[in-house]
Design an enzyme around this catalytic site. Structure first.
Site, short mmCIF file in Angstrom:
data_model
loop_
_atom_site.label_atom_id
_atom_site.label_comp_id
_atom_site.label_asym_id
_atom_site.label_seq_id
_atom_site.Cartn_x
_atom_site.Cartn_y
_atom_site.Cartn_z
N ASN A 277 -70.37 63.26 -47.14
CA ASN A 277 -70.04 64.46 -47.36
C ASN A 277 -70.51 66.11 -47.61
O ASN A 277 -70.24 67.40 -47.16
CB ASN A 277 -69.44 64.67 -48.61
CG ASN A 277 -70.89 64.09 -49.51
OD1 ASN A 277 -70.48 62.65 -49.16
ND2 ASN A 277 -70.13 64.50 -50.56
N GLN B 83 -64.20 61.75 -46.71
CA GLN B 83 -64.34 62.81 -45.90
C GLN B 83 -64.17 62.49 -43.93
O GLN B 83 -63.90 63.61 -42.93
CB GLN B 83 -66.22 62.84 -45.52
CG GLN B 83 -67.01 63.73 -46.38
CD GLN B 83 -65.72 65.33 -47.03
OE1 GLN B 83 -65.15 65.70 -46.43
NE2 GLN B 83 -65.66 65.24 -48.51
N SER C 60 -58.72 59.65 -49.19
CA SER C 60 -58.70 60.65 -50.32
C SER C 60 -57.20 61.29 -49.34
O SER C 60 -57.49 61.95 -48.50
CB SER C 60 -59.51 60.96 -50.90
OG SER C 60 -59.31 61.85 -51.74
N HIS D 119 -56.29 64.38 -50.38
CA HIS D 119 -56.61 65.82 -50.93
C HIS D 119 -57.75 66.32 -49.57
O HIS D 119 -57.76 67.66 -49.71
CB HIS D 119 -57.51 66.13 -52.57
CG HIS D 119 -58.37 65.68 -52.54
ND1 HIS D 119 -58.98 66.81 -52.61
CD2 HIS D 119 -59.44 64.74 -52.66
CE1 HIS D 119 -60.93 66.25 -53.59
NE2 HIS D 119 -59.94 65.02 -53.36
N CYS E 91 -68.91 67.36 -56.18
CA CYS E 91 -69.21 66.34 -57.71
C CYS E 91 -70.21 67.34 -58.66
O CYS E 91 -70.47 66.62 -60.07
CB CYS E 91 -68.68 65.22 -57.42
SG CYS E 91 -66.90 64.25 -56.28
#
Length: 398
Positions: free
Chosen positions: A152, A180, A200, A202, A326
């Site tokens: 990522n 990713q 994921s 989003h 994060c």
């Protein structure tokens, strides 16, 4: 340029209009619980079934192998914790890499406190997992290997096929965090030896709060959320139908033009890398030069702090990051950059820019021009840079 330039798509993406349009009816018109037997609930269940099939098709899986979650972090936690619980009678050893997302690393720390043994494999200077170390780390009690598909922060794509084959050869389950990678490169489980895979919504222009875990048929891992019988009794809780529908719409749009989008993003990526390397001295491209995500640009700039760089870019309307969203509040240098061998002082001066198909060459030129000026300004205020230049001048005089 009087507009926002968004270059932080690895942190999150703008929700596609197609996803928003698909979701809206399931808030106010088809709002029934998918577990209900009446027709309003049946509409929700039908939408969820169709979405599951769309998503399964994008990775070459069957619909029964797709389990909806709240996102990548939950999927990662589920894969590790539930596997550990299900197979601890066979062994309590898990292998991962030193550059995983914290959803993996912190879960491994949690498992270590519960008596599991974790081996963290090194990567080379480009962020590629050292396969020889992986092979040596395997023990009779190894039950799981978890290595991310693509990093990522630096964008390096891992040799997933080779890792999966090593796991299969030793009868070990293989999980990959593809948060990713999914939607950016091919992640087909019918072509790759993957037992579990996290993704994921989003990150691919879908809504936040929705993701999935692919669990290959035959893999016996335990339930993660206990309660009702949703997700074939493996993940309890009323299904997020709007999110599921929005995710499927984003997947459909994303995979329909992935090849063309990747071509455009790669061209812009390489153009930005070329300009930075030619025009800004004392910088380093982080990550593999070619085996990297099509939209990822990550540089370290000597003699400056990444936080100052981000603030000044923001003042110019440019959104970027220094690493994982994060850990943006942390003052510690990126564990990924340290793992590829960068010293602390250089790792602190990192910048990650992740593009989208909406970015233009004009925007990239503006970013490169502004970045060049900002780096020069920050270095002009740095005593370390001043001392470095004086030493370099003395060398040339001698």
């Amino acid at each position: 340029m009087n507009k926002l330039i968004y270059l932080d798509n690895a942190a999150t993406t703008k929700t596609a209009q197609e996803a928003v349009d698909a979701m809206l009816p399931y808030f106010t018109e088809y709002y029934g619980n998918a577990s209900s037997i009446y027709s309003l609930g049946a509409e929700s269940k039908k939408a969820m079934t169709e979405a599951r099939e769309e998503i399964a098709g994008s990775i070459g899986a069957s619909a029964q192998e797709i389990y909806f979650t709240a996102g990548g972090s939950e999927s990662d936690n589920w894969a590790l914790v539930a596997t550990a619980e299900a197979y601890e009678s066979k062994g309590k050893h898990i292998i991962t890499s030193k550059i995983e997302h914290h959803a993996i690393l912190h879960t491994c720390e949690y498992l270590e406190k519960r008596g599991f043994s974790i081996t963290y494999i090194d990567v080379d200077e480009n962020g590629v997992l050292k396969l020889d170390e992986l092979k040596k780390a395997i023990r009779p009690d190894t039950i799981l290997i978890s290595v991310m598909f693509a990093n990522n922060e630096i964008g390096t794509i891992q040799p997933i096929k080779e890792i999966g084959e090593i796991a299969r050869e030793h009868g070990i389950l293989f999980h990959t965090d593809a948060v990713q990678a999914y939607g950016h490169v091919q992640t087909r489980v019918d072509e790759l030896p993957i037992d579990m895979m996290s993704a994921s919504g989003h990150k691919i222009n879908g809504p936040k709060g929705i993701g999935f875990l692919y669990i290959r048929k035959g893999v016996k891992i335990r339930s993660f959320v206990h309660g009702g019988a949703q997700e074939r009794s493996r993940r309890a809780g009323t299904e997020n139908i709007p999110g599921i529908v929005g995710l499927a719409a984003a997947v459909k749009k994303n995979f329909a033009n992935m090849e063309e989008r990747n071509r455009k993003e790669t061209e812009l990526r390489d153009y930005l890398i070329e300009r930075i390397e030619k025009e800004i001295p004392y910088c380093r491209l982080n990550g593999h030069r070619t085996d990297r995500l099509p939209n990822n640009v990550n540089f370290s700039f000597q003699f400056i702090e990444g936080e100052s760089l981000l603030i000044m870019l923001d003042m110019k309307g440019i959104c970027a990051s220094s690493g994982s969203a994060c850990t943006s509040g942390s003052l510690d240098p990126s564990h990924v950059l340290l793992a590829i061998g960068l010293p602390h002082e250089i790792a602190h001066g990192s910048l990650r820019m992740t593009l989208s198909e909406e970015n233009t060459k004009e925007e990239i030129d503006f970013v490169a021009d502004e970045l060049k000026g900002i780096v020069e300004r920050l270095r002009s205020m740095s005593p370390l840079y001043e001392d470095f230049i004086k030493k370099e001048e003395k060398k040339h005089v001698q």
